[in-house]
Design an enzyme around this catalytic site. Structure first.
Site, PDB file in Angstrom:
ATOM      1  N   PRO A  89       7.156 -18.040  35.004  1.00 12.15           N
ATOM      2  CA  PRO A  89       5.905 -17.794  34.356  1.00 12.15           C
ATOM      3  C   PRO A  89       5.994 -17.352  32.653  1.00 12.15           C
ATOM      4  O   PRO A  89       4.970 -17.840  31.827  1.00 12.15           O
ATOM      5  CB  PRO A  89       5.027 -16.822  35.017  1.00 12.15           C
ATOM      6  CG  PRO A  89       5.794 -16.556  36.115  1.00 12.15           C
ATOM      7  CD  PRO A  89       7.103 -17.016  35.960  1.00 12.15           C
ATOM      8  N   GLU A 116      11.190 -10.411  42.215  1.00 10.19           N
ATOM      9  CA  GLU A 116      10.612 -10.038  40.894  1.00 10.19           C
ATOM     10  C   GLU A 116      11.378 -10.658  39.872  1.00 10.19           C
ATOM     11  O   GLU A 116      10.717 -10.347  38.670  1.00 10.19           O
ATOM     12  CB  GLU A 116      10.421  -8.296  40.671  1.00 10.19           C
ATOM     13  CG  GLU A 116       9.776  -7.629  41.614  1.00 10.19           C
ATOM     14  CD  GLU A 116       8.412  -8.301  41.875  1.00 10.19           C
ATOM     15  OE1 GLU A 116       7.772  -8.231  40.793  1.00 10.19           O
ATOM     16  OE2 GLU A 116       7.798  -8.587  42.728  1.00 10.19           O
ATOM     17  N   ARG A 154       9.446 -40.479  37.933  1.00 15.32           N
ATOM     18  CA  ARG A 154       8.661 -41.833  37.666  1.00 15.32           C
ATOM     19  C   ARG A 154       9.223 -42.433  36.144  1.00 15.32           C
ATOM     20  O   ARG A 154       9.046 -43.545  36.023  1.00 15.32           O
ATOM     21  CB  ARG A 154       7.145 -41.654  37.257  1.00 15.32           C
ATOM     22  CG  ARG A 154       6.643 -40.705  36.437  1.00 15.32           C
ATOM     23  CD  ARG A 154       5.180 -40.734  36.246  1.00 15.32           C
ATOM     24  NE  ARG A 154       4.460 -40.570  37.488  1.00 15.32           N
ATOM     25  CZ  ARG A 154       3.765 -41.223  38.320  1.00 15.32           C
ATOM     26  NH1 ARG A 154       3.274 -42.582  37.488  1.00 15.32           N
ATOM     27  NH2 ARG A 154       3.291 -41.030  39.090  1.00 15.32           N
ATOM     28  N   ASP A 169      -0.241 -44.582  33.324  1.00 10.21           N
ATOM     29  CA  ASP A 169      -0.601 -43.413  33.777  1.00 10.21           C
ATOM     30  C   ASP A 169      -1.558 -42.405  32.917  1.00 10.21           C
ATOM     31  O   ASP A 169      -1.326 -42.435  31.659  1.00 10.21           O
ATOM     32  CB  ASP A 169       0.402 -42.474  34.590  1.00 10.21           C
ATOM     33  CG  ASP A 169       0.757 -42.995  35.770  1.00 10.21           C
ATOM     34  OD1 ASP A 169       0.137 -44.002  36.247  1.00 10.21           O
ATOM     35  OD2 ASP A 169       1.998 -42.578  36.322  1.00 10.21           O
TER      36      ASP A 169
HETATM   37  N1  ADE Z   1       8.109 -19.054  39.150  1.00 10.57           N
HETATM   38  C1  ADE Z   1       7.191 -18.222  39.642  1.00 10.57           C
HETATM   39  N2  ADE Z   1       5.948 -18.535  39.010  1.00 10.57           N
HETATM   40  C2  ADE Z   1       6.422 -19.826  38.141  1.00 10.57           C
HETATM   41  C3  ADE Z   1       5.551 -20.556  37.481  1.00 10.57           C
HETATM   42  N3  ADE Z   1       4.162 -20.356  37.010  1.00 10.57           N
HETATM   43  N4  ADE Z   1       6.210 -21.675  36.868  1.00 10.57           N
HETATM   44  C4  ADE Z   1       7.399 -21.552  37.031  1.00 10.57           C
HETATM   45  N5  ADE Z   1       8.354 -20.920  37.643  1.00 10.57           N
HETATM   46  C5  ADE Z   1       7.777 -19.979  38.342  1.00 10.57           C
END
Ligand code: ADE
Length: 227
Positions: A89, A116, A154, A169
């Site tokens: 994230p 984690e 794709r 697309d």
């Molecule tokens: N691993 C945990 N959350 C994630 C996300 N939002 N994007 C990519 N990998 C992740």
């Protein structure tokens, strides 16, 4: 062929991409996928890949050594010097432009974390970039990696039956897709827009362009400003 080496302690999850477009991409040799399990690079009896975080706190952290060895094994099996991407994230958010960069770049090693997260030192030592699929937290990188693979598939040569389809697309032109209909002509009292029933291709094209623009203005005005 675009080759992707996946570093994951859950190799079975990637069975999902043997279906549909990603499956076909592999069958025709446009996409090659191989999974490298960090557990295979452990030396203890328990085959441990995680440990408690320094400084305390909840959860576990993936250890650097098994991950690093799995990444290195993946790199060796890829022909073109690959880019190592860690799914997290904290990464750059995936969008149409990012997908284009990835498909036109080198082979990929995708590091899928669990728990984690992973020991930061393996990121410093091996990871070229971090990639996020959105502002929410998943339990691991596997589903995110499969999202990236499907978004790329794709665009690989020979994967879409009709060569025209991908550029039409959503997002190729910064617009959302127009509405689509199929038979029957009237379903539960709801009729298909009349223009689509005649064979006037110019009128149909105009209707589609306007529909795409209207939907984008209404649902995602940010896409229009950005351009
Ligand atoms: N691993 C945990 N959350 C994630 C996300 N939002 N994007 C990519 N990998 C992740």
């Amino acid at each position: 062929m675009l080759k992707v080496g996946l570093v994951s302690i859950f190799p079975e999850m990637f069975e999902a991409i043997s279906y549909g477009m990603t499956g076909r991409a592999q069958e025709i040799g446009a996409l090659g996928v191989e999974v490298f399990n960090p557990r295979s690079y452990t030396t203890d009896n328990y085959r441990r890949v995680d440990d408690r975080p320094y400084g305390g706190g909840p959860g576990m952290v993936m250890m650097a050594e098994p991950l690093c060895q799995a990444i290195d094994a993946a790199k060796v099996s890829l022909e073109r010097t690959p880019k190592v991407v860690y799914l997290s994230p904290q990464g750059r958010c995936l969008d149409h432009d990012y997908v284009q960069e990835l498909v036109s770049g080198p082979d990929l090693v995708m590091l899928c974390g669990r728990y984690e997260g992973v020991d930061e030192r393996v990121i410093d030592a091996r990871v070229d970039e971090e990639l996020s699929i959105g502002d929410y937290v998943l339990a691991g990188g596997e589903l995110a990696a499969m999202v990236v693979i499907e978004a790329m598939a794709r665009w690989l040569p020979g994967v879409l039956g009709n060569a025209e389809s991908a550029p039409q697309d959503s997002f190729s032109n910064s617009l959302l897709d127009c509405r689509q209909y199929t038979r029957p002509e009237v379903w539960r009292d709801k009729a298909v827009p009349h223009v689509l029933l005649g064979g006037n291709h110019q009128a149909i094209e105009q209707w589609r362009q306007k529909d795409a623009l209207d939907r984008t203005e209404h649902r995602r005005p940010d896409l229009l400003v950005r351009k």
